[in-house]
Write an enzyme that holds these catalytic residues in place. Sequence first.
Site, short mmCIF file in Angstrom:
data_model
loop_
_atom_site.label_atom_id
_atom_site.label_comp_id
_atom_site.label_asym_id
_atom_site.label_seq_id
_atom_site.Cartn_x
_atom_site.Cartn_y
_atom_site.Cartn_z
N LYS A 1 -59.52 -50.32 21.48
CA LYS A 1 -59.33 -49.78 20.12
C LYS A 1 -60.28 -50.49 19.16
O LYS A 1 -60.29 -51.73 19.06
CB LYS A 1 -57.87 -49.98 19.70
N CYS B 1 -55.63 -43.85 18.64
CA CYS B 1 -54.79 -43.75 17.44
C CYS B 1 -55.55 -43.91 16.11
O CYS B 1 -56.24 -43.00 15.68
CB CYS B 1 -53.64 -44.74 17.54
N GLU C 1 -50.45 -44.01 23.78
CA GLU C 1 -50.83 -45.39 23.42
C GLU C 1 -49.68 -46.32 23.82
O GLU C 1 -48.51 -46.01 23.63
CB GLU C 1 -51.06 -45.47 21.90
N1 LIG Z 1 -50.66 -46.75 15.01
C1 LIG Z 1 -51.91 -46.51 14.67
O1 LIG Z 1 -52.83 -47.07 15.22
C2 LIG Z 1 -52.28 -45.55 13.61
C3 LIG Z 1 -51.27 -44.88 12.77
O2 LIG Z 1 -50.07 -44.91 13.00
C4 LIG Z 1 -51.81 -44.18 11.59
O3 LIG Z 1 -53.04 -44.17 11.43
O4 LIG Z 1 -51.04 -43.66 10.82
#
Ligand SMILES: NC(=O)CC(=O)C(=O)O
Length: 285
Positions: free
Chosen positions: A116, A157, A42
């Site tokens: 996302k 994520c 990401e």
């Molecule tokens: N950074 C994210 O999008 C998600 C994350 O760090 C988590 O769900 O914990």
Amino acid sequence: MSFKTAVCQMLVSHSKSDNISKAKSMIEEAVSQGAELIIMPEMFNCPYENTSFPDFAESYPDGETVKFLAQTAKENKIYLVGGSVPESAETESGRQIFNTSFFFDPQGQLIVRHRKVHLFDIDIEGGISFRESDTLGRGDQITVAGTKWCDIGLAICYDMRFPELMRAMVLKGAKMILIPAAFNTTTGPAHWEITLKTRAVDNQTFVIAASPARNLEAAYHAYGHSLIVDPWGEILAEAGTGEEIIYASIDLELVDRVRRQLPLLRHRRTDLYRLEVNSQPMAQK
Ligand SMILES: NC(=O)CC(=O)C(=O)O
């Protein structure tokens, strides 16, 4: 038939051009080891922080990073998931920035892009606070890419924490789920591995999550520990916290074998409960 996949857990700096150069050398290394599907983390071209997203944002197809991804996929004849990048795009409500993953085929053509869907707006006592929605818009599609091997789900994520999204991809045919991600040192130790293994076991799919390496000079400390899990919940490869490439051989027959022997999808009681999906059938390019 099996094929080799690689996750490039790269260290992200404040220089976009350095990040692109680093990505190029890691991808070339993975190709030299025989990887045909390569996944980047990401925000691999940009520090994971709200102050950087607008400065690093670029448009498709003319942005520096997306051009690099398309060209690299073509030159190396690989499937390439360009982690995610801040994407600037004109929308009905004006110009917005999205956290977007671009997925290219071996001809350098974009197969799908995933924006996302769930923004990371959290405030954990004694831990981390983050509000992606301060700078980012949210995507509104469930993303499944057709490849020569199988259909592959793509999410970013925080999206992984929503089992309905993962199941919706699987109901659309996904046998693998790819997740560029950047958990952190608060939520990572608590939830990273258990969430990824659970998504793999519930859905009987391969799950591959690509994190940036931990950079203690950055404002946001990524957890690292990129992970490749098989449909039985076995970890096939796991990174540490530093810069590293991990590899696994993917045998899709295992998905069919596990689903045949333990038919969870067939045993769902859709007369009692049902997942309702409201998005477009497929992400648009
Ligand atoms: N950074 C994210 O999008 C998600 C994350 O760090 C988590 O769900 O914990």
